[in-house]
Structures are given as C-alpha cells and as structure tokens.
Design a protein around this motif. Structure first.
Motif, short mmCIF file in Angstrom:
data_model
loop_
_atom_site.label_atom_id
_atom_site.label_comp_id
_atom_site.label_asym_id
_atom_site.label_seq_id
_atom_site.Cartn_x
_atom_site.Cartn_y
_atom_site.Cartn_z
N GLN A 1 0.85 -1.24 0.12
CA GLN A 1 0.09 -0.05 -0.11
C GLN A 1 0.82 1.33 0.05
O GLN A 1 0.45 2.32 -0.80
N ASN A 2 1.71 1.20 0.79
CA ASN A 2 2.60 2.55 0.79
C ASN A 2 3.95 2.57 0.12
O ASN A 2 4.18 3.98 -0.37
N GLU A 3 4.35 1.55 -0.50
CA GLU A 3 5.48 1.60 -1.30
C GLU A 3 5.51 1.08 -2.76
O GLU A 3 5.89 1.57 -3.82
N GLY A 4 4.70 -0.41 -2.74
CA GLY A 4 4.85 -1.02 -3.80
C GLY A 4 4.02 -0.65 -4.90
O GLY A 4 4.28 -0.52 -5.99
N TRP A 5 2.60 -0.23 -4.54
CA TRP A 5 1.81 0.02 -5.52
C TRP A 5 2.01 1.33 -5.94
O TRP A 5 1.98 1.65 -7.32
N PRO A 6 2.47 2.34 -5.03
CA PRO A 6 3.14 3.60 -5.76
C PRO A 6 4.16 3.42 -6.67
O PRO A 6 4.18 4.22 -7.75
N ALA A 7 5.15 2.68 -6.76
CA ALA A 7 6.00 2.54 -7.54
C ALA A 7 5.63 1.79 -8.63
O ALA A 7 5.96 2.32 -9.77
N LEU A 8 4.60 0.94 -8.72
CA LEU A 8 4.16 0.29 -9.83
C LEU A 8 3.29 0.96 -10.78
O LEU A 8 3.14 0.97 -11.94
N ALA A 9 2.60 1.87 -10.09
CA ALA A 9 1.56 2.74 -10.81
C ALA A 9 2.25 3.78 -11.74
O ALA A 9 1.68 4.40 -12.40
N LYS A 10 3.36 4.03 -11.60
CA LYS A 10 4.21 4.69 -12.16
C LYS A 10 4.51 4.23 -13.74
O LYS A 10 4.74 4.86 -14.80
N HIS A 11 4.25 3.20 -13.76
CA HIS A 11 4.72 2.30 -15.04
C HIS A 11 3.18 2.03 -16.00
O HIS A 11 2.31 2.26 -15.47
N PRO A 12 3.40 1.51 -17.08
CA PRO A 12 2.25 1.40 -18.04
C PRO A 12 1.20 0.36 -17.24
O PRO A 12 1.65 -0.53 -16.56
N LYS A 13 -0.13 0.65 -17.37
CA LYS A 13 -1.01 -0.11 -16.76
C LYS A 13 -1.41 -1.56 -17.51
O LYS A 13 -1.98 -1.69 -18.44
N LYS A 14 -0.91 -2.62 -16.57
CA LYS A 14 -0.72 -3.66 -17.00
C LYS A 14 -1.51 -4.74 -16.04
O LYS A 14 -1.71 -6.07 -16.41
N LEU A 15 -1.80 -4.18 -14.85
CA LEU A 15 -2.24 -5.08 -13.86
C LEU A 15 -3.81 -5.26 -14.06
O LEU A 15 -4.70 -4.36 -14.19
N VAL A 16 -4.25 -6.57 -13.90
CA VAL A 16 -5.66 -6.94 -14.11
C VAL A 16 -6.21 -7.13 -12.74
O VAL A 16 -7.09 -6.37 -12.56
N GLY A 17 -5.22 -7.21 -11.60
CA GLY A 17 -5.83 -7.24 -10.24
C GLY A 17 -4.81 -8.11 -9.43
O GLY A 17 -4.08 -8.73 -9.80
N TYR A 18 -4.91 -7.55 -7.99
CA TYR A 18 -4.23 -8.14 -6.84
C TYR A 18 -5.23 -9.06 -6.13
O TYR A 18 -6.19 -8.46 -6.10
N PHE A 19 -4.63 -10.13 -5.42
CA PHE A 19 -5.69 -10.72 -4.72
C PHE A 19 -4.96 -11.27 -3.51
O PHE A 19 -3.77 -11.38 -3.83
N THR A 20 -5.78 -11.52 -2.34
CA THR A 20 -4.85 -12.26 -1.18
C THR A 20 -5.79 -13.65 -1.16
O THR A 20 -6.88 -13.71 -1.38
N GLY A 21 -5.00 -14.73 -0.84
CA GLY A 21 -5.81 -15.87 -0.77
C GLY A 21 -6.70 -15.88 0.66
O GLY A 21 -6.64 -15.28 1.47
N ASP A 22 -7.62 -16.94 0.28
CA ASP A 22 -8.60 -17.07 1.42
C ASP A 22 -8.59 -18.58 1.63
O ASP A 22 -7.57 -19.11 1.98
N VAL A 23 -9.69 -19.20 1.57
CA VAL A 23 -9.86 -20.42 2.03
C VAL A 23 -8.94 -21.50 1.17
O VAL A 23 -9.07 -21.31 -0.14
#
Length: 105
Positions: A24-46
């Motif tokens: 939230q504080n460092e990774g996404w701000p760094a990645l957001a500077k680059h071309p928009k290629k992300l479909v999504g981030y997810f965290t595991g559940d069951v």
C-alpha cells in the motif's frame, strides 16, 4: 495475442499485514508509475492462506519483458522489493493465453 502472467507469492505465516502495508505504501505507488498492465491483486482465502496473487495482461512477450525491465530499473520499486523479499517464502509465475471461447479480461 495477449499474454497473462499469474504471479503467486507465498508469504511467511504471520507476515501478511506487513506485506500489505509495504504494498500500500511503497509497492503500488512504485508500480503505478509504469504502464497499466495489472488486471488485479488478490489475497488468498480458504485453501490459499498466506498468498498474494497478481494477474497481469501484456500485449505479447516483448511487451511483458519491456514492462518488467522498466519496473526492475526503477529505484523506488527496488527499494520496495528489498523490504518485501525477506517476507516471502516462495514465488511462482505462470504465463497463460486466453482460451478461444468465453469472456476475456
């Protein structure tokens, strides 16, 4: 033809809150500077506890390689990666192609 990259990171048990904070504080701000290629981030559940999952969409292999070359030459991303890597137990990457039927992201 588009290429999808599925990246699954196994986080050390108990470290997910720290991983989320770093993203939230460092990774996404760094990645957001680059071309928009992300479909999504997810965290595991069951059944997928302690997993951080990314899905990326690229035009082709050259686009994918150029994107990651740009990200891994970014000092902000490298500083983030240095903090996050000790919190990871394992990383798995899969490259996928869309099936010729059904919806496409």
């Amino acid at each position: 033809m588009a290429i999808y990259e599925l990246r699954t990171y196994s986080v050390i048990v108990g470290k997910m809150p720290e991983v989320i904070s770093h993203y939230q504080n460092e990774g996404w701000p760094a990645l957001a500077k680059h071309p928009k290629k992300l479909v999504g981030y997810f965290t595991g559940d069951v059944g997928a506890l302690n997993e951080l999952i990314h899905v990326w969409k690229f035009d082709d292999d050259a686009d994918r390689r150029a994107f990651w070359a740009g990200v891994f030459s970014d000092p902000d991303f490298l500083a983030f990666a240095a903090k996050i890597r000790p919190l990871m137990r394992e990383q798995n990457n899969k490259l996928m192609l869309s099936a010729p039927w059904g919806p496409q992201p």
